[in-house]
Design an enzyme around this catalytic site. Sequence first.
Site, PDB file in Angstrom:
ATOM      1  N   LYS A 242       0.868  -1.184   0.000  1.00 38.96           N
ATOM      2  CA  LYS A 242       0.000   0.000   0.000  1.00 38.96           C
ATOM      3  C   LYS A 242       0.898   1.225   0.000  1.00 38.96           C
ATOM      4  CE  LYS A 242      -4.477   0.825   0.191  1.00 38.96           C
ATOM      5  NZ  LYS A 242      -5.525  -0.023  -0.424  1.00 38.96           N
TER       6      LYS A 242
HETATM    7  P1  NAD Z   1     -13.847   7.302  -2.842  1.00 39.93           P
HETATM    8  O1  NAD Z   1     -13.032   8.409  -2.288  1.00 39.93           O
HETATM    9  O2  NAD Z   1     -14.147   7.257  -4.299  1.00 39.93           O
HETATM   10  O3  NAD Z   1     -15.267   7.243  -2.071  1.00 39.93           O
HETATM   11  C1  NAD Z   1     -15.422   7.331  -0.697  1.00 39.93           C
HETATM   12  C2  NAD Z   1     -16.865   7.775  -0.441  1.00 39.93           C
HETATM   13  O4  NAD Z   1     -17.143   7.711   0.948  1.00 39.93           O
HETATM   14  C3  NAD Z   1     -17.159   9.216  -0.856  1.00 39.93           C
HETATM   15  O5  NAD Z   1     -18.446   9.274  -1.454  1.00 39.93           O
HETATM   16  C4  NAD Z   1     -17.198   9.985   0.478  1.00 39.93           C
HETATM   17  O6  NAD Z   1     -18.030  11.130   0.429  1.00 39.93           O
HETATM   18  C5  NAD Z   1     -17.798   8.913   1.359  1.00 39.93           C
HETATM   19  N1  NAD Z   1     -17.600   9.095   2.778  1.00 39.93           N
HETATM   20  C6  NAD Z   1     -16.521   9.552   3.449  1.00 39.93           C
HETATM   21  N2  NAD Z   1     -16.765   9.554   4.769  1.00 39.93           N
HETATM   22  C7  NAD Z   1     -18.023   9.092   4.933  1.00 39.93           C
HETATM   23  C8  NAD Z   1     -18.863   8.846   6.055  1.00 39.93           C
HETATM   24  N3  NAD Z   1     -18.433   9.080   7.290  1.00 39.93           N
HETATM   25  N4  NAD Z   1     -20.099   8.354   5.835  1.00 39.93           N
HETATM   26  C9  NAD Z   1     -20.532   8.103   4.589  1.00 39.93           C
HETATM   27  N5  NAD Z   1     -19.791   8.293   3.498  1.00 39.93           N
HETATM   28  C10 NAD Z   1     -18.560   8.791   3.673  1.00 39.93           C
HETATM   29  O7  NAD Z   1     -13.147   5.949  -2.355  1.00 39.93           O
HETATM   30  P2  NAD Z   1     -13.352   4.487  -2.958  1.00 39.93           P
HETATM   31  O8  NAD Z   1     -12.287   4.213  -3.969  1.00 39.93           O
HETATM   32  O9  NAD Z   1     -14.774   4.282  -3.301  1.00 39.93           O
HETATM   33  O10 NAD Z   1     -12.963   3.613  -1.670  1.00 39.93           O
HETATM   34  C11 NAD Z   1     -13.881   3.426  -0.602  1.00 39.93           C
HETATM   35  C12 NAD Z   1     -13.365   2.294   0.277  1.00 39.93           C
HETATM   36  O11 NAD Z   1     -13.216   1.112  -0.522  1.00 39.93           O
HETATM   37  C13 NAD Z   1     -12.005   2.501   0.933  1.00 39.93           C
HETATM   38  O12 NAD Z   1     -12.000   1.823   2.166  1.00 39.93           O
HETATM   39  C14 NAD Z   1     -11.028   1.819  -0.026  1.00 39.93           C
HETATM   40  O13 NAD Z   1      -9.823   1.443   0.602  1.00 39.93           O
HETATM   41  C15 NAD Z   1     -11.872   0.631  -0.420  1.00 39.93           C
HETATM   42  N6  NAD Z   1     -11.503  -0.011  -1.682  1.00 39.93           N
HETATM   43  C16 NAD Z   1     -11.486   0.676  -2.842  1.00 39.93           C
HETATM   44  C17 NAD Z   1     -11.181   0.006  -4.031  1.00 39.93           C
HETATM   45  C18 NAD Z   1     -11.214   0.696  -5.361  1.00 39.93           C
HETATM   46  O14 NAD Z   1     -11.061  -0.008  -6.375  1.00 39.93           O
HETATM   47  N7  NAD Z   1     -11.453   1.985  -5.440  1.00 39.93           N
HETATM   48  C19 NAD Z   1     -10.862  -1.360  -3.992  1.00 39.93           C
HETATM   49  C20 NAD Z   1     -10.911  -2.036  -2.774  1.00 39.93           C
HETATM   50  C21 NAD Z   1     -11.244  -1.339  -1.618  1.00 39.93           C
END
Ligand code: NAD
Length: 448
Positions: A138
């Site tokens: 990471k």
């Molecule tokens: P992102 O930044 O695109 O989206 C995050 C979302 O969460 C945003 O809409 C934000 O407004 C919202 N958010 C933040 N705090 C919040 C709260 N307290 N309550 C409700 N919503 C809230 O990020 P992402 O890429 O969608 O990643 C989200 C999660 O998924 C992370 O934990 C990341 O590590 C995990 N993840 C992402 C991927 C990927 O391919 N993008 C893959 C595996 C895991």
Amino acid sequence: MAPELASKYRLANVTERLVILKMSQKQQIADPQSELTNPFVLMQRQIDAICEKAKISERCHLRLRECGRELIVHFPVKMDTGQVKVFTGYRVQHNDSRGPSKGGIRYHSDVTLDEIRALAALMTLKAAVVNIPYGGAKGAVACDPKVMSQGELERLTRRYTSEISLLIGPERDIPAPDVGTNPQVMAWIMDTYSMNKGYSVLGVVTGKPVELGGSRGRLEATGRGCMIHAQLACRYLGIGFEGATVAVQGFGNVGSIAAKQLTKEGARVVGVSDSKGGIYNPKGLDVESVVRHKKGTGSVIGFKDAENITNAELLRLECDILVPAAFEHQLHEDNAESVRAKIVVEGANAPTTSEATKALVDKGVFIVPDILANAGGVVVSYFEWVQDLQSFFWSENEVNRQLGRVMNNAFHEVLEISESEKVDMRDAACILAVKRIADTMETRGIFP
Ligand code: NAD
């Protein structure tokens, strides 16, 4: 370090940083609670418990509870004002026994080394549970991409890439997008790495734009994987997927795409939320319109065909499937009891604390754990890397078909362990993963 000290630390000069470090050390000694909230300490405890359950040898256990390589970089970036700011970045490789390390890069102001260590370890487990030939890594830069111009972000990305280029490479460690980064950032990483090499190296990052060696279906893969697991869990529990009600916390890459895919396959998304709050319509939301509304206004709240609710209310909505897809530790001991969903599909990494997992499982909630539920992204990243190395690109149908195959196999392998060992799905997924990693470590032996 406590978050308020961490933000002061990032803005401080060298002398101030020394004072803050001393304060932080004192705070940690005075506050035994800090041990309990440190994400890497929590991850190590999880690894200890799983290694004991899976009867892993001590020599493998000791290696799994530490990260193999950790790089911290402090580097300057010219801001648009002409001022120079020094940013802190990390790249951590947890374990590469099964193949090159793989893991996203996060741009967020609150990142810490221990958070990145924990997420790198989670990546090792994730790659192993879906049986792809990768280790875990990471990376992150402590910055707020929302307040930076495109030019500033590009300069930050290019300098950070150069700083960590002694660790990354298509056969060593392959970054991907995570919170705060996107295909454009991946394109800058690929270009910078290639410029330093003197030739184009497509396979150094995944999650790139399709025209630059990205894979069709990659952008949707994590959300699609969540949808596949929601379907598999419904089938296992005898819940009809058609019309099943869903609440999604977080409306970013994972959450919004999971919501779209779930709707497309026949489920009814009744609530979604982002950092500003949530919306609810028991008849079902038109997810495409919510996406447009968020693009136009910056949030899902205020959507015309729904009532506004708080994030806390979203988590306790009566529904069949809850998809926490925002951040870590959103379901904890204080709110787990109020969750009314039958299935939790963990779109985010580590959205449920161990206390909340226990409370939910005791209530009969079926949890599809993060390392299984959100592995769609890393699986299609693996497909992207394979396509880049072969310079032979697949159709979207082929990508989705292969993703379905991998996820289906992994779900049933984990389910089998859950039933035979009488453990919940999280423990079962972790047992499967650590056994696979330990087998490789034992067979390879220890150098020299
Ligand atoms: P992102 O930044 O695109 O989206 C995050 C979302 O969460 C945003 O809409 C934000 O407004 C919202 N958010 C933040 N705090 C919040 C709260 N307290 N309550 C409700 N919503 C809230 O990020 P992402 O890429 O969608 O990643 C989200 C999660 O998924 C992370 O934990 C990341 O590590 C995990 N993840 C992402 C991927 C990927 O391919 N993008 C893959 C595996 C895991």
